[in-house]
Design a protein around this motif. Sequence first.
Motif, PDB file in Angstrom:
ATOM      1  N   PRO A  71      44.925  51.088  35.663  1.00  0.00           N
ATOM      2  CA  PRO A  71      44.985  49.660  35.989  1.00  0.00           C
ATOM      3  C   PRO A  71      45.376  49.444  37.450  1.00  0.00           C
ATOM      4  CG  PRO A  71      46.080  50.103  33.912  1.00  0.00           C
ATOM      5  CD  PRO A  71      45.763  51.432  34.514  1.00  0.00           C
ATOM      6  N   ALA A  72      44.690  48.505  38.084  1.00  0.00           N
ATOM      7  CA  ALA A  72      44.991  48.205  39.481  1.00  0.00           C
ATOM      8  C   ALA A  72      46.388  47.609  39.583  1.00  0.00           C
ATOM      9  CB  ALA A  72      43.957  47.229  40.034  1.00  0.00           C
ATOM     10  N   ALA A  73      47.187  48.157  40.495  1.00  0.00           N
ATOM     11  CA  ALA A  73      48.569  47.712  40.624  1.00  0.00           C
ATOM     12  C   ALA A  73      48.647  46.250  41.045  1.00  0.00           C
ATOM     13  CB  ALA A  73      49.308  48.594  41.626  1.00  0.00           C
ATOM     14  N   ALA A  74      47.632  45.769  41.728  1.00  0.00           N
ATOM     15  CA  ALA A  74      47.678  44.397  42.223  1.00  0.00           C
ATOM     16  C   ALA A  74      47.589  43.371  41.101  1.00  0.00           C
ATOM     17  CB  ALA A  74      46.559  44.164  43.231  1.00  0.00           C
ATOM     18  N   TYR A  75      46.930  43.747  40.018  1.00  0.00           N
ATOM     19  CA  TYR A  75      46.603  42.769  38.979  1.00  0.00           C
ATOM     20  C   TYR A  75      46.841  43.409  37.616  1.00  0.00           C
ATOM     21  CZ  TYR A  75      43.396  39.749  36.198  1.00  0.00           C
ATOM     22  OH  TYR A  75      42.828  38.915  35.253  1.00  0.00           O
ATOM     23  N   THR A  76      47.979  43.088  37.023  1.00  0.00           N
ATOM     24  CA  THR A  76      48.343  43.709  35.748  1.00  0.00           C
ATOM     25  C   THR A  76      48.578  42.702  34.631  1.00  0.00           C
ATOM     26  OG1 THR A  76      50.684  43.744  36.390  1.00  0.00           O
ATOM     27  CG2 THR A  76      49.376  45.717  36.880  1.00  0.00           C
ATOM     28  N   THR A  77      48.688  41.416  34.955  1.00  0.00           N
ATOM     29  CA  THR A  77      48.897  40.398  33.926  1.00  0.00           C
ATOM     30  C   THR A  77      47.939  39.237  34.127  1.00  0.00           C
ATOM     31  OG1 THR A  77      50.582  39.178  35.190  1.00  0.00           O
ATOM     32  CG2 THR A  77      51.355  40.965  33.763  1.00  0.00           C
ATOM     33  N   GLN A  78      47.543  38.628  33.019  1.00  0.00           N
ATOM     34  CA  GLN A  78      46.676  37.460  33.056  1.00  0.00           C
ATOM     35  C   GLN A  78      47.220  36.418  32.097  1.00  0.00           C
ATOM     36  OE1 GLN A  78      43.924  36.602  34.920  1.00  0.00           O
ATOM     37  NE2 GLN A  78      43.977  34.619  33.879  1.00  0.00           N
ATOM     38  N   ASP A  79      47.372  35.202  32.582  1.00  0.00           N
ATOM     39  CA  ASP A  79      47.780  34.093  31.729  1.00  0.00           C
ATOM     40  C   ASP A  79      46.637  33.797  30.757  1.00  0.00           C
ATOM     41  OD1 ASP A  79      48.572  31.743  30.538  1.00  0.00           O
ATOM     42  OD2 ASP A  79      48.754  30.612  32.408  1.00  0.00           O
ATOM     43  N   PRO A  80      46.843  33.945  29.455  1.00  0.00           N
ATOM     44  CA  PRO A  80      45.748  33.668  28.519  1.00  0.00           C
ATOM     45  C   PRO A  80      45.275  32.222  28.562  1.00  0.00           C
ATOM     46  CG  PRO A  80      47.835  33.918  27.335  1.00  0.00           C
ATOM     47  CD  PRO A  80      48.088  34.344  28.750  1.00  0.00           C
ATOM     48  N   PHE A  81      46.118  31.315  29.041  1.00  0.00           N
ATOM     49  CA  PHE A  81      45.723  29.912  29.120  1.00  0.00           C
ATOM     50  C   PHE A  81      44.896  29.596  30.370  1.00  0.00           C
ATOM     51  CE2 PHE A  81      49.517  29.330  26.289  1.00  0.00           C
ATOM     52  CZ  PHE A  81      48.813  28.851  25.200  1.00  0.00           C
ATOM     53  N   LYS A  82      44.825  30.506  31.315  1.00  0.00           N
ATOM     54  CA  LYS A  82      43.924  30.347  32.458  1.00  0.00           C
ATOM     55  C   LYS A  82      42.682  31.177  32.163  1.00  0.00           C
ATOM     56  CE  LYS A  82      46.010  27.714  35.554  1.00  0.00           C
ATOM     57  NZ  LYS A  82      46.467  28.219  36.844  1.00  0.00           N
ATOM     58  N   VAL A  83      41.689  30.526  31.625  1.00  0.00           N
ATOM     59  CA  VAL A  83      40.447  31.195  31.242  1.00  0.00           C
ATOM     60  C   VAL A  83      39.491  31.128  32.427  1.00  0.00           C
ATOM     61  CG1 VAL A  83      38.513  31.191  29.635  1.00  0.00           C
ATOM     62  CG2 VAL A  83      40.803  30.600  28.822  1.00  0.00           C
ATOM     63  N   VAL A  84      39.220  32.282  33.008  1.00  0.00           N
ATOM     64  CA  VAL A  84      38.394  32.359  34.215  1.00  0.00           C
ATOM     65  C   VAL A  84      37.067  33.005  33.824  1.00  0.00           C
ATOM     66  CG1 VAL A  84      38.242  33.174  36.583  1.00  0.00           C
ATOM     67  CG2 VAL A  84      40.482  32.605  35.600  1.00  0.00           C
ATOM     68  N   ILE A  85      35.989  32.247  33.911  1.00  0.00           N
ATOM     69  CA  ILE A  85      34.679  32.741  33.496  1.00  0.00           C
ATOM     70  C   ILE A  85      33.730  32.787  34.685  1.00  0.00           C
ATOM     71  CG2 ILE A  85      34.974  31.849  31.156  1.00  0.00           C
ATOM     72  CD1 ILE A  85      32.986  29.620  31.859  1.00  0.00           C
ATOM     73  N   TYR A  86      32.656  33.572  34.519  1.00  0.00           N
ATOM     74  CA  TYR A  86      31.637  33.645  35.556  1.00  0.00           C
ATOM     75  C   TYR A  86      30.315  34.013  34.910  1.00  0.00           C
ATOM     76  CZ  TYR A  86      32.473  38.662  35.176  1.00  0.00           C
ATOM     77  OH  TYR A  86      32.622  39.940  34.693  1.00  0.00           O
ATOM     78  N   ASP A  87      29.240  33.716  35.630  1.00  0.00           N
ATOM     79  CA  ASP A  87      27.884  34.022  35.179  1.00  0.00           C
ATOM     80  C   ASP A  87      27.545  35.428  35.637  1.00  0.00           C
ATOM     81  OD1 ASP A  87      25.214  34.211  34.633  1.00  0.00           O
ATOM     82  OD2 ASP A  87      24.609  32.414  35.731  1.00  0.00           O
ATOM     83  N   VAL A  88      27.496  36.376  34.698  1.00  0.00           N
ATOM     84  CA  VAL A  88      27.295  37.774  35.055  1.00  0.00           C
ATOM     85  C   VAL A  88      25.910  38.013  35.653  1.00  0.00           C
ATOM     86  CG1 VAL A  88      26.402  38.556  32.832  1.00  0.00           C
ATOM     87  CG2 VAL A  88      27.709  40.138  34.248  1.00  0.00           C
ATOM     88  N   THR A  89      24.961  37.131  35.389  1.00  0.00           N
ATOM     89  CA  THR A  89      23.614  37.310  35.948  1.00  0.00           C
ATOM     90  C   THR A  89      23.566  36.944  37.419  1.00  0.00           C
ATOM     91  OG1 THR A  89      22.831  35.057  35.474  1.00  0.00           O
ATOM     92  CG2 THR A  89      22.652  36.695  33.692  1.00  0.00           C
ATOM     93  N   GLY A  90      24.543  36.178  37.888  1.00  0.00           N
ATOM     94  CA  GLY A  90      24.528  35.737  39.277  1.00  0.00           C
ATOM     95  C   GLY A  90      23.617  34.559  39.541  1.00  0.00           C
ATOM     96  N   VAL A  91      22.984  34.015  38.493  1.00  0.00           N
ATOM     97  CA  VAL A  91      22.083  32.876  38.688  1.00  0.00           C
ATOM     98  C   VAL A  91      22.855  31.641  39.123  1.00  0.00           C
ATOM     99  CG1 VAL A  91      20.492  31.292  37.534  1.00  0.00           C
ATOM    100  CG2 VAL A  91      20.340  33.756  37.111  1.00  0.00           C
ATOM    101  N   LEU A  92      23.982  31.383  38.437  1.00  0.00           N
ATOM    102  CA  LEU A  92      24.790  30.221  38.776  1.00  0.00           C
ATOM    103  C   LEU A  92      26.053  30.664  39.496  1.00  0.00           C
ATOM    104  CD1 LEU A  92      24.638  28.102  35.479  1.00  0.00           C
ATOM    105  CD2 LEU A  92      23.389  27.702  37.606  1.00  0.00           C
ATOM    106  N   SER A  93      26.315  30.056  40.630  1.00  0.00           N
ATOM    107  CA  SER A  93      27.603  30.275  41.277  1.00  0.00           C
ATOM    108  C   SER A  93      28.681  29.572  40.471  1.00  0.00           C
ATOM    109  CB  SER A  93      27.582  29.717  42.700  1.00  0.00           C
ATOM    110  OG  SER A  93      27.571  28.291  42.675  1.00  0.00           O
ATOM    111  N   GLY A  94      29.930  29.815  40.826  1.00  0.00           N
ATOM    112  CA  GLY A  94      31.013  29.112  40.149  1.00  0.00           C
ATOM    113  C   GLY A  94      30.906  27.607  40.327  1.00  0.00           C
ATOM    114  N   TYR A  95      30.550  27.182  41.548  1.00  0.00           N
ATOM    115  CA  TYR A  95      30.410  25.753  41.813  1.00  0.00           C
ATOM    116  C   TYR A  95      29.326  25.147  40.914  1.00  0.00           C
ATOM    117  CZ  TYR A  95      32.923  26.915  46.142  1.00  0.00           C
ATOM    118  OH  TYR A  95      33.832  27.372  47.050  1.00  0.00           O
ATOM    119  N   GLU A  96      28.190  25.853  40.807  1.00  0.00           N
ATOM    120  CA  GLU A  96      27.082  25.324  40.018  1.00  0.00           C
ATOM    121  C   GLU A  96      27.404  25.342  38.525  1.00  0.00           C
ATOM    122  OE1 GLU A  96      23.405  26.668  42.944  1.00  0.00           O
ATOM    123  OE2 GLU A  96      24.352  28.147  41.626  1.00  0.00           O
ATOM    124  N   LEU A  97      28.102  26.368  38.079  1.00  0.00           N
ATOM    125  CA  LEU A  97      28.492  26.414  36.677  1.00  0.00           C
ATOM    126  C   LEU A  97      29.442  25.268  36.342  1.00  0.00           C
ATOM    127  CD1 LEU A  97      28.518  27.690  33.897  1.00  0.00           C
ATOM    128  CD2 LEU A  97      30.198  29.365  34.728  1.00  0.00           C
TER     129      LEU A  97
END
Length: 559
Positions: free
Chosen positions: A340-366
């Motif tokens: 595990p990367a030392a920089a990032y070891t915990t994630q708030d389950p209530f902050k759901v961060v999603i992205y389009d794995v195909t790259g078709v939609l940017s975050g702004y467009e999504l």
Amino acid sequence: MKKQHLNKERAPVYEMMQEMKDKAYSSFHVPGHKKGQAYTESGGAGFLQDVLQADLTEITGTDDLHHPEGVIREAQALAADCFGAEESFFLVGGSTSGNIALILTVCSKPGDLLIVQRNVHKSVIHGLMLAGAKAVFIQPKPDPVSGLAVAPSAETVTAALAAYPQAKGVLVTMPNYYGMGSDLAPLAEACHQQGVPLLVDEAHGAHYGQHPRLPGSALASGADGVVQSTHKMLAALTMGAMLHVQGPRIDRGLLRQRLTMVQSSSPSYPIMGSLDLARRLLHVQGAGAFTAGLAAVDALVRGLADLPRFKLLQPQGQQPQDAAGAASAGSTAQAAIRPPAAAYTTQDPFKVVIYDVTGVLSGYELQERLEVYGCVPEMSDDRYVVLVYSLGSTEEDTRHLLDALRHITVEKADAQRSADASPAAESRHSVQAEAEEDLSLTGASGLPKSQSSPAEFSTWNILAQATVSEPIPFGLQPIPTEDTERVPLQDCADRTAAEMIIPYPPGIPLLYPGERITEDTAARLRVLSNAGAKCQGAADPNLLTIMVYKKNRKQGSQL
């Protein structure tokens, strides 16, 4: 007031407000709306009527935030008990007022030096200005998979304290806007070894430590002063926040005085009452307060298993579970290859961060597409969309979100054709290919590999060459107009900024006055301008130009 005498089922400020609302008396005090009576002839104040009837001021029986002796004192003591602090203070001006008060307390004399994580909220920069302090900026460590900055390492904090032993303290942000975090305990230990306090802007972590599935709180990690936005991730009204302190390293008397300086002398009782209610809800229900919200998050994770186009941001080795509740064997095997990367070891389950794995939609467009279907995210960047769940979220909310994502998935073909026809198609296809290659080679849940310049896609990232900067002086003296000029963005590289540029959200200054504008920063400014981003502080609302020092003038301090 001793903790053993506290009754966590009480909400003393709220209860007092209810009594005053129901009490029959004639008001010969402010506020001028007189419990809403001012609106009687015009048909009433609508949904605000109940709030106006409970909108109070400092009169007999209501106590005084700046000299609490009754219900406010009891409510703050209950808050300290709930959140694990030695002392807690209600904030009616949001975490902004708490950050400023902490800085004014720790940096009590002009010229005092504070070690500060570079990508801090604008309120921290304003606190430095008000204190006339010097800042040594330290760089947060980026997560190599997502490219997002998290927090400075303990090694960086130790090095900064060794280089500047006169520092009055260290200030960091945890968690970041995306809910990402790491262990704060080593940072607290590094600070305490040098006899200075660790200050934490925990605005997005008021709920931390209150459920086994949530990361631990900054206080539990040893932080000395912690600011939390109770309104963000708990249930208070907007602007309702708290400041928690523990240990001997912060002058409590001076802190109280600083709070009276930066908070209104007419604090909002509805906000204080909501802080009291939010604390009672958590204090009485405990971990059970989060049951419904976590169930809503779990329903989303299960639903996304049937929508492979959309992935969740997670620390390596902690990939989201599939509908059966178990991580895939492939992900588990790949996680074992890389620690595990030392920089990032915990994630708030209530902050759901999603992205389009195909790259078709940017975050702004999504985000735009989600809003078309009635789902309003917290924020987005070029890659990610941040969806905030909380103890108030429901599985019905998740069903709505999943329906929206299914509709967006159906739109994929049209979106792909549009993308193929656009000038950005080649870039998009490159991102998609890179994401697919990364998925096949590393199994890192489909996250795109870090770009050569990961800071470009997120306004949370403010990355510089030096891990530890030289001391930067801050103050309130305005920059003389004759020392500045306006230049087009294409000509601003290697100049010195004469204004603060703050993309919002998340409110992290990309530039502050006196900072040298690097080629990378100039490029990011152009990207923000082309995207029509909202930037506070900029003299040019369209961000086509920027104010800089004239070349023949003293150009302030540089990072």
